[in-house]
Structure formats: C-alpha cells, structure tokens
Design a protein around this motif. Structure first.
Motif, PDB file in Angstrom:
ATOM      1  N   SER A   1      23.740   6.230  -8.845  1.00 37.52           N
ATOM      2  CA  SER A   1      22.888   4.797  -8.899  1.00 37.52           C
ATOM      3  C   SER A   1      22.406   4.575  -7.598  1.00 37.52           C
ATOM      4  O   SER A   1      21.157   4.201  -7.644  1.00 37.52           O
ATOM      5  N   HIS A   2      23.123   4.443  -6.667  1.00 36.36           N
ATOM      6  CA  HIS A   2      22.827   4.202  -5.326  1.00 36.36           C
ATOM      7  C   HIS A   2      21.465   5.426  -4.942  1.00 36.36           C
ATOM      8  O   HIS A   2      20.765   4.850  -4.330  1.00 36.36           O
ATOM      9  N   GLU A   3      21.727   6.630  -4.987  1.00 34.84           N
ATOM     10  CA  GLU A   3      20.827   7.616  -4.556  1.00 34.84           C
ATOM     11  C   GLU A   3      19.480   7.490  -5.336  1.00 34.84           C
ATOM     12  O   GLU A   3      18.761   7.756  -4.653  1.00 34.84           O
ATOM     13  N   LEU A   4      19.660   6.977  -6.733  1.00 35.79           N
ATOM     14  CA  LEU A   4      18.403   6.970  -7.430  1.00 35.79           C
ATOM     15  C   LEU A   4      17.525   5.651  -6.920  1.00 35.79           C
ATOM     16  O   LEU A   4      16.466   5.533  -6.805  1.00 35.79           O
ATOM     17  N   GLY A   5      18.229   4.545  -6.202  1.00 31.94           N
ATOM     18  CA  GLY A   5      17.844   3.363  -5.811  1.00 31.94           C
ATOM     19  C   GLY A   5      16.912   3.819  -4.493  1.00 31.94           C
ATOM     20  O   GLY A   5      15.763   3.427  -4.430  1.00 31.94           O
ATOM     21  N   HIS A   6      17.566   4.727  -3.921  1.00 28.43           N
ATOM     22  CA  HIS A   6      16.992   5.197  -2.627  1.00 28.43           C
ATOM     23  C   HIS A   6      15.714   6.316  -3.135  1.00 28.43           C
ATOM     24  O   HIS A   6      14.438   6.028  -2.505  1.00 28.43           O
ATOM     25  N   GLN A   7      15.765   6.874  -4.194  1.00 28.10           N
ATOM     26  CA  GLN A   7      14.732   7.666  -4.813  1.00 28.10           C
ATOM     27  C   GLN A   7      13.520   6.773  -5.362  1.00 28.10           C
ATOM     28  O   GLN A   7      12.358   7.294  -5.277  1.00 28.10           O
ATOM     29  N   LEU A   8      13.779   5.520  -5.763  1.00 25.84           N
ATOM     30  CA  LEU A   8      12.570   4.482  -6.150  1.00 25.84           C
ATOM     31  C   LEU A   8      12.017   3.820  -4.832  1.00 25.84           C
ATOM     32  O   LEU A   8      11.369   3.203  -5.149  1.00 25.84           O
ATOM     33  N   GLY A   9      12.395   3.983  -3.794  1.00 24.70           N
ATOM     34  CA  GLY A   9      11.915   3.548  -2.714  1.00 24.70           C
ATOM     35  C   GLY A   9      12.621   2.647  -1.727  1.00 24.70           C
ATOM     36  O   GLY A   9      11.966   1.767  -0.877  1.00 24.70           O
ATOM     37  N   PHE A  10      13.701   2.290  -2.275  1.00 23.55           N
ATOM     38  CA  PHE A  10      14.591   1.395  -1.306  1.00 23.55           C
ATOM     39  C   PHE A  10      15.438   2.172  -0.255  1.00 23.55           C
ATOM     40  O   PHE A  10      16.574   2.427  -0.695  1.00 23.55           O
ATOM     41  N   ALA A  11      14.849   2.234   0.712  1.00 24.23           N
ATOM     42  CA  ALA A  11      15.492   3.088   1.977  1.00 24.23           C
ATOM     43  C   ALA A  11      16.756   2.670   2.260  1.00 24.23           C
ATOM     44  O   ALA A  11      17.552   3.152   2.653  1.00 24.23           O
ATOM     45  N   LYS A  12      16.902   1.260   2.423  1.00 20.18           N
ATOM     46  CA  LYS A  12      17.818   0.564   3.109  1.00 20.18           C
ATOM     47  C   LYS A  12      19.118   0.927   2.479  1.00 20.18           C
ATOM     48  O   LYS A  12      19.185   0.408   1.118  1.00 20.18           O
ATOM     49  N   GLU A  13      20.318   1.227   3.189  1.00 19.50           N
ATOM     50  CA  GLU A  13      21.615   1.442   2.466  1.00 19.50           C
ATOM     51  C   GLU A  13      22.157   0.055   1.660  1.00 19.50           C
ATOM     52  O   GLU A  13      22.713   0.143   0.630  1.00 19.50           O
ATOM     53  N   ASN A  14      21.880  -1.090   2.512  1.00 22.68           N
ATOM     54  CA  ASN A  14      22.632  -2.447   1.899  1.00 22.68           C
ATOM     55  C   ASN A  14      21.723  -2.521   0.287  1.00 22.68           C
ATOM     56  O   ASN A  14      22.451  -3.063  -0.590  1.00 22.68           O
ATOM     57  N   GLU A  15      20.405  -2.268   0.485  1.00 19.68           N
ATOM     58  CA  GLU A  15      19.439  -2.541  -0.735  1.00 19.68           C
ATOM     59  C   GLU A  15      19.999  -1.596  -1.794  1.00 19.68           C
ATOM     60  O   GLU A  15      19.989  -1.882  -3.226  1.00 19.68           O
ATOM     61  N   ALA A  16      20.107  -0.438  -1.300  1.00 30.20           N
ATOM     62  CA  ALA A  16      20.479   0.909  -2.516  1.00 30.20           C
ATOM     63  C   ALA A  16      21.673   0.473  -3.018  1.00 30.20           C
ATOM     64  O   ALA A  16      21.973   0.530  -4.101  1.00 30.20           O
ATOM     65  N   ASN A  17      22.714  -0.076  -2.188  1.00 23.78           N
ATOM     66  CA  ASN A  17      23.851  -0.611  -2.781  1.00 23.78           C
ATOM     67  C   ASN A  17      23.955  -1.554  -3.520  1.00 23.78           C
ATOM     68  O   ASN A  17      24.505  -1.933  -4.789  1.00 23.78           O
TER      69      ASN A  17
ATOM     70  N   TRP B   1       0.660  -1.125  -0.145  1.00 28.88           N
ATOM     71  CA  TRP B   1       0.089   0.032   0.119  1.00 28.88           C
ATOM     72  C   TRP B   1       0.908   1.323  -0.024  1.00 28.88           C
ATOM     73  O   TRP B   1       0.454   2.421  -0.361  1.00 28.88           O
ATOM     74  N   TYR B   2       1.952   1.232   0.571  1.00 26.67           N
ATOM     75  CA  TYR B   2       2.824   2.363   0.257  1.00 26.67           C
ATOM     76  C   TYR B   2       3.829   2.509  -0.710  1.00 26.67           C
ATOM     77  O   TYR B   2       4.048   3.002  -1.453  1.00 26.67           O
ATOM     78  N   SER B   3       4.722   1.417  -0.221  1.00 21.35           N
ATOM     79  CA  SER B   3       5.806   1.408  -1.422  1.00 21.35           C
ATOM     80  C   SER B   3       5.479   1.274  -2.902  1.00 21.35           C
ATOM     81  O   SER B   3       6.424   1.768  -3.891  1.00 21.35           O
ATOM     82  N   ASN B   4       4.489   0.328  -3.096  1.00 26.93           N
ATOM     83  CA  ASN B   4       4.300   0.080  -4.609  1.00 26.93           C
ATOM     84  C   ASN B   4       2.890   0.497  -4.854  1.00 26.93           C
ATOM     85  O   ASN B   4       2.530   0.601  -6.104  1.00 26.93           O
TER      86      ASN B   4
END
Length: 357
Positions: free
Chosen positions: A231-247, A33-36
């Motif tokens: 690329s890491h920061e765009l990963g955050h921007q797409l909703g992947f907030a955790k650092e390890n996942e954005a990496n 309901w939130y992330s997607n």
C-alpha cells in the motif's frame, strides 16, 4: 553534431538543478500543474503499458545501468583516464538524461504541497491527544487480533500468497477512493522485486522505480508486513513521493480495508508509530500502554524485528546513510527522522473518533 548534442545535454544538468531550486519554492504550482495534471497522465500510461509484464522491467533496467557503469569505469581505467574533457562531458550528459527522466516521470512530486495542507488538517498535536489515539489504536488492534487468533498469545499469519496480497492491496485503494478521489488507482503495476534478497540486507521493504513507475515489494519480508508495504508503494505510485506521506496513506488504505488481515496489519502499523513517538515523549506511559496489548501483537512485532536482525550486516548503516542523504536532497529536510510526521497526520486525521473508526 553528436559532440554538440552531448555538450548541450551536459550543460542542461546545472540548468535542471536551478529549475528544481526555483520550483521547490512554488509547491502550489507543482501541486496543480504537475502532481494533479501532468503526472497522472504519465503515470497512467506507464502503469498500463508496463503493468502487463509479468516481471519488473525497472529491476532489469537498474541491472543494465550498473553493467554500463562498470563497463565505463573499466574503459576509463584502460585509457588511464586520458582526455578527461571528453569523458567528463559524456558523463554529465548521461547524468542529465537520467536526472531529467527521474524528475519528469516522478521526482517533481517531492515538491508538491504537504499532505496535511491537502487534507486541510493540522500538523501539530499534544502528547495528551497522542495518548488518546494510541489507546484507541490499541483497542482496535486487540479487537481485530481476537477475531483472527484462537487466543491472545498467538501471532497473526496472513493466509494469502503474494499475488493474492497484491490483488487485495488494489481492493483497498478501491474502498477508500470514494472518500479520497486522489487515491483512485487504475492500471496495476505492483510487482515482486527480483532484488528482494539484497533489499533485505540493505534494510528496505520495497521501492518505487521512478524511471518505470513500477511499485516493487521485497517479498522476503514477514508476510504480515506486505499489505502495508504494498500500500505504501502504491501511494508513491499515485504521486505521494515523501516517505511519511506514503506511510500515512498506507495506514488509511489498510485500516479501512474490507479484509480483516489487512486491517490488522494497518492498525498495528499505525500503532507502532504512535508507541514509538510516545516512548520518546513519555517512556513510562508508553510502557504502561504496551502492557495492555495482546501478547500475540507483540509476537508479530518481534517477528518483524527478528527478520531484520537476521539480515543485519556491516554495510546496512551505509545504505541507510545514503538513503537519508537522498531524502534530504529531495525536500525531506529531516531525512529518516521525517517519518515521525506520520504521527502528526494520524493524530489530526483521527481526532474525531466517531467519524473515523
């Protein structure tokens, strides 16, 4: 009326904290309901509307908030902190608004499903599997380095200016969006941070402003690192907030990029994670594998280390401690150590070599 509204906002802060605590136990609800659903709409509107600005509104907003905080402290000192009931309520009301915006605009993503569950891969692996993947990454890194360098002792220098790197970063997301629809990127809002110098001394490559959804990059870092950072920061921007996942997403995007300089940045970035984890598990094997790297790759690694050493200062550990506490407070229980989760994602995702390289 104003005093009543302020009191309601102040009382809403602890209620928000309770709501976050409850929602943190329901990651599937957050995911659906939130992330997607809600977040892509909020993020899309903010990226399209603020992305057209040639400067970072979020950086200016931070400066404005700091000025307001300093002004508030000066006023309290002049008043000798009289009437604490009034200014405490006002302070909690302000924090309540900021906390609401932080979570509504981005922060709830911290509580979504772990990425390995979304990708339907395991999050455990053996040292033997890590060694196999590390050797594969070394082979690919050496190959790309040999394509780009005149000899194996030269470090790689990205031949693009910052704006070109940013444009190619977007292209990287386009190249993986077919396999990963959730990484489809629309509405560019990737910018150089006006705080690049302070970020360098704080030990940060970049950040996402959660209040404006602008991806900020410290453009003073070694250019070779900007592709994975952006690329890491765009990963955050797409909703992947955790650092390890954005990496991990930064690895996927750059390693599959059509540009060889981005692939080099991506493979050596992923390789560094694997070597660090292998060194922790089996120092002798890690040193043996490092000896098989092209010297130019090691030169790039040293270049990055020298940059951070040049900006080392007594206050950096304080910033790292504060950021570590921030990660723990936002559903990353191991803080900075949680970055090792990247290796688990890499090992399991790339297990089937013929399908991934």
């Amino acid at each position: 009326m104003k005093r009543k509204t302020t009191l309601v906002l102040a009382l809403f802060l602890p209620l928000q904290i309770i709501i976050i605590k409850i929602l943190s136990n329901h990651p599937l609800f957050i995911e659906i309901w939130y992330s997607n659903f809600l977040y892509p709409k909020i993020s899309g509107i903010m990226r399209v509307s603020l992305g057209i600005l040639p400067f970072s509104l979020g950086d200016l907003l931070y400066a404005f908030l700091v000025i307001l905080l300093i002004r508030w402290i000066i006023i309290r000192i002049k008043e000798r902190f009289r009437n604490p009931k009034k200014w405490l309520i006002e302070a909690f009301a302000s924090l309540s608004i900021i906390y609401l915006c932080f979570n509504l605009f981005w922060g709830y993503n911290y509580y979504r499903l772990p990425l390995h569950r979304s990708l339907e891969i395991d999050n455990e692996y053996t040292t033997e599997r890590l060694i196999i993947l590390t050797k594969q990454f070394i082979e690919r890194s050496n190959e790309i380095h040999s394509e780009l360098a005149e000899n194996d002792s030269l470090k790689i220098t990205i031949p693009y200016i910052t704006s070109e790197i940013f444009e190619r970063t977007i292209e990287g997301y386009e190249s993986v969006s077919e396999e990963f629809p959730e990484l489809a990127y629309r509405g560019e809002s990737l910018k150089s941070s006006i705080y690049s110098m302070p970020l360098s001394y704080m030990g940060f490559n970049g950040y996402l402003n959660p209040l404006t959804n602008e991806a900020q990059v410290n453009t003073l870092i070694v250019p070779y690192k900007i592709p994975t950072t952006a690329s890491h920061e765009l990963g955050h921007q797409l909703g992947f907030a955790k650092e390890n996942e954005a990496n991990f997403i930064a690895c996927l995007v750059t390693m599959n990029h059509p540009d060889p300089y981005f692939r080099y940045s991506g493979f050596t970035f992923a390789l560094r994670y694997c070597l660090n984890e292998l060194h922790r598990r089996d120092k002798a094997v890690s040193e043996e594998l490092i000896a098989t790297l092209n010297p130019g790759i090691l030169a790039n690694y040293r270049e990055v280390e020298e940059f951070w050493m040049a900006h080392k200062n007594p206050f950096e550990p304080i910033f790292q401690i504060i950021y570590n506490r921030y990660l723990i407070a936002n559903n990353q229980s191991e803080g900075l150590k949680s970055y090792s989760y990247v290796v688990a994602l890499l090992v399991n995702y790339f297990e089937e070599e013929e399908n991934r390289f």
